[in-house]
Enzyme design. Structure first.
Site, short mmCIF file in Angstrom:
data_model
loop_
_atom_site.label_atom_id
_atom_site.label_comp_id
_atom_site.label_asym_id
_atom_site.label_seq_id
_atom_site.Cartn_x
_atom_site.Cartn_y
_atom_site.Cartn_z
N TYR A 50 22.35 -16.04 -3.58
CA TYR A 50 22.09 -17.12 -2.61
C TYR A 50 20.62 -17.54 -2.68
O TYR A 50 20.29 -18.72 -2.60
CB TYR A 50 22.44 -16.65 -1.19
CG TYR A 50 22.37 -17.78 -0.18
CD1 TYR A 50 23.50 -18.51 0.15
CD2 TYR A 50 21.15 -18.12 0.43
CE1 TYR A 50 23.44 -19.56 1.05
CE2 TYR A 50 21.09 -19.17 1.33
CZ TYR A 50 22.24 -19.89 1.64
OH TYR A 50 22.17 -20.93 2.52
N PHE A 72 18.04 -50.11 -6.42
CA PHE A 72 19.24 -49.41 -6.90
C PHE A 72 20.09 -49.10 -5.67
O PHE A 72 19.55 -48.78 -4.60
CB PHE A 72 18.93 -48.15 -7.71
CG PHE A 72 20.20 -47.53 -8.20
CD1 PHE A 72 20.93 -48.14 -9.20
CD2 PHE A 72 20.71 -46.39 -7.61
CE1 PHE A 72 22.17 -47.64 -9.59
CE2 PHE A 72 21.95 -45.87 -8.01
CZ PHE A 72 22.68 -46.49 -9.01
N THR A 73 21.40 -49.15 -5.81
CA THR A 73 22.33 -49.08 -4.68
C THR A 73 22.04 -47.90 -3.74
O THR A 73 21.73 -48.09 -2.56
CB THR A 73 23.78 -48.98 -5.20
OG1 THR A 73 23.85 -47.91 -6.14
CG2 THR A 73 24.20 -50.28 -5.88
N ASP A 106 11.69 -42.90 -9.71
CA ASP A 106 13.08 -42.55 -9.98
C ASP A 106 13.13 -42.27 -11.49
O ASP A 106 13.17 -43.19 -12.30
CB ASP A 106 14.00 -43.70 -9.58
CG ASP A 106 15.47 -43.37 -9.82
OD1 ASP A 106 15.74 -42.41 -10.58
OD2 ASP A 106 16.33 -44.07 -9.27
N LYS A 150 22.18 -37.90 -15.78
CA LYS A 150 21.90 -38.86 -16.86
C LYS A 150 21.02 -38.17 -17.90
O LYS A 150 21.50 -37.35 -18.67
CB LYS A 150 21.21 -40.10 -16.29
CG LYS A 150 22.15 -41.05 -15.55
CD LYS A 150 22.45 -40.64 -14.16
CE LYS A 150 23.08 -41.72 -13.32
NZ LYS A 150 23.39 -41.24 -11.97
N ARG A 199 28.33 -55.00 -11.69
CA ARG A 199 26.97 -54.93 -11.15
C ARG A 199 26.59 -56.37 -10.80
O ARG A 199 25.92 -57.05 -11.58
CB ARG A 199 25.99 -54.33 -12.17
CG ARG A 199 26.02 -52.80 -12.22
CD ARG A 199 25.67 -52.22 -10.91
NE ARG A 199 25.62 -50.77 -10.83
CZ ARG A 199 26.05 -50.05 -9.80
NH1 ARG A 199 26.65 -50.63 -8.80
NH2 ARG A 199 25.90 -48.76 -9.77
N PHE A 235 31.01 -51.43 -3.22
CA PHE A 235 31.58 -51.58 -4.57
C PHE A 235 32.42 -50.37 -4.98
O PHE A 235 33.33 -50.49 -5.79
CB PHE A 235 30.47 -51.82 -5.60
CG PHE A 235 29.47 -50.70 -5.70
CD1 PHE A 235 28.40 -50.63 -4.82
CD2 PHE A 235 29.60 -49.71 -6.65
CE1 PHE A 235 27.50 -49.57 -4.89
CE2 PHE A 235 28.70 -48.66 -6.74
CZ PHE A 235 27.65 -48.59 -5.85
#
Ligand SMILES: Cc1ncc(COP(=O)(O)O)c(C=O)c1O
Length: 470
Positions: free
Chosen positions: A85, A137-138, A228, A271, A395, A462
């Site tokens: 943990y 960005f969303t 980001d 990514k 998009r 979306f």
């Protein structure tokens, strides 16, 4: 046929062919269902490719998020999971990899990118403050808004023009930013939210020169820059290829230099970091780190696991080191470009220059007869699926959502369908097949009708919205 005339794709493009720096050890069979079955599946999914079952998809280009193939070394790392943990050794390996390759001082794991976005937004945005960024960005913008921030787009105008061939369409327009600071006062700016590369602009990079100038401007006003870094490795390749003084530097060197001009970063490890799940948040400031380390316990888990299993942190630590290898990045972006070259040769309208992770089909030029209120990009994604079982995503106006104050639809200039290429998954033959399918629906474009939205969720619509054919 004169065999001496047969050329490889590289020769046709007047370059040497590249190849992937790996070979395949395990395969996953693909299945293609019939056109009638696809019609049924799409109708049941409300013409939203997010609502399709993956078993009904042949080539899945919905996203490059968590869909990549891990290496044998990463899978070995999974077996080395220390599922304690607290204080798992895999956390320390992850912390060390982030420090080595990204250069930040303090590191917190999160379950994925949006977990990190939530923490940074809550910790540093005061209600009413502005958050300038190089395009939205969303999930990023939503977390900023939920923390009381007001997002302001300060990207260069070229980013909104699919035909502009500016080499760094992700750059910040410093005049727009300076005007905002002047108008609102630096105390009302939470931070600059910088993304490299810019997903919604088509995977477009930010130049090192632009970042340096941004740093000088923000230093003058005491404003922080948070990055980001989700696809920052891909951004580093564009700097290496296009920016003076960087052709002799490695991707790893460029990445570290870039991050060195920022105050912290968050990442969706799904990514660049080559894992199926995971993310992290890293900052240099000690006090801010204390605050974030406290917050992470509320939303993600203890600061040494942040919602991840030990094995996932180990796979991400190994993935980070693999992702910065020059040959890896070159072949990854090379495959995206290969598909782009085929489409450009056939005069199919796409966002140019081709970015790092995807081909963005320009639905406005693809379907000039379908107005934006009839969701041309959503339509395009639906038609591609019907033709060949290829899954892409919208998009455009559906992704852009509504203004949080007025409730009006955002009407983005870019109306795109994204063909996102997972890392280390598909072959050149798959790319040929994708290109042929795009050409097939392009030839039928005049007969295609748009869609109407019949169900609209409140957040990030979306993902779950439903549509019907007009
Ligand atoms: C640029 C960018 N930032 C943040 C995120 C959010 O990350 P995640 O999906 O891991 O929550 C994504 C995911 O698509 C992204 O593309």
């Amino acid at each position: 046929m004169d065999k001496s005339k047969i050329q490889t794709m590289g020769q046709q493009a007047k370059r040497r062919s590249w190849a992937e720096p790996w070979k395949i050890k395990m395969v996953e069979p693909l299945r293609m269902i019939s056109r009638a079955e696809r019609e049924k599946a799409l109708s049941e999914a409300g013409f939203n490719t997010f609502l399709l079952k993956s078993e009904d998809v042949y080539i899945d280009l919905l996203t490059d998020s968590g869909t990549g193939a891990m290496s044998d070394r990463q899978w070995s790392g999974i077996m080395l999971g220390d599922e304690a943990y607290a204080g798992s050794r895999n956390f320390y390996n992850l912390e060390s990899a982030v420090r080595t390759y990204y250069g930040y001082k303090h590191v917190l794991p999160t379950h994925q990118g949006r977990g990190a976005e939530n923490l940074i937004s809550q910790a540093v945005i005061k209600p009413g403050q502005y958050v300038p960024g190089n395009m939205y960005f969303t999930t990023t913008r939503l977390h900023q808004e939920m923390a009381g921030g007001v997002f302001v787009d300060v990207i260069i105008d070229e980013a909104h023009e699919p035909e502009s061939t500016h080499p760094f369409k992700g750059n910040v327009n410093l005049e727009k930013l300076e005007a905002l600071i002047k108008r609102e006062g630096s105390g009302n700016i939470a931070y600059v939210s910088l993304a490299g590369t810019v997903n919604m602009a088509g995977g477009q990079p930010v130049s090192m020169a632009n970042l340096k100038a941004l740093r000088a401007l923000t230093n003058k006003h005491g404003i922080k820059i948070y990055l980001d870094a989700t696809r920052m490795v891909e951004n580093a390749l564009f700097i290496q290829e296009r920016e003076e003084g960087y052709s002799g530097k490695s991707i790893a060197e460029i990445l570290k230099e870039f991050c060195g001009h920022t105050d912290g970063a968050w990442i969706s490890g799904k990514k660049d970091n080559l894992v199926n799940i995971g993310g992290w948040l890293a900052v240099n400031d000690n006090e801010l780190f204390e605050e974030l380390r406290n917050l992470v316990v509320v939303y993600e888990g203890l600061h040494t696991y942040g919602g991840l299993a030990g094995r996932d942190m180990e796979a991400m630590a190994i993935g980070i080191a693999e992702a910065v290898q020059d040959e890896h990045v070159r072949s990854r972006v090379g495959q995206v470009r290969y598909l782009g070259e085929l489409l450009v040769n056939w005069k199919i309208p796409i966002v140019q220059p081709v970015g790092g992770h995807a081909i963005f089909l320009d639905a406005r030029r693809f379907y000039p007869h379908i107005p934006q209120e009839q969701f041309p990009a959503q339509t395009l994604a639906a038609e591609l699926y019907l033709d060949s079982g290829i899954r892409s995503m919208e998009r455009g106006i559906a992704s852009a959502g509504r203004d949080s104050k007025t409730g009006e639809n955002h009407r983005p200039k870019l109306e795109l369908a994204r063909l996102t290429i997972p890392r280390r998954v598909y072959t050149q033959a798959h790319m040929d097949l994708v290109a042929e399918s795009v050409l097939a629906i392009y030839s039928e474009r005049e007969k295609t009708r748009g869609l109407r939205m019949v169900y609209e969720p409140k957040y990030l619509r979306f993902f779950q919205a439903r549509f019907e054919r007009l």
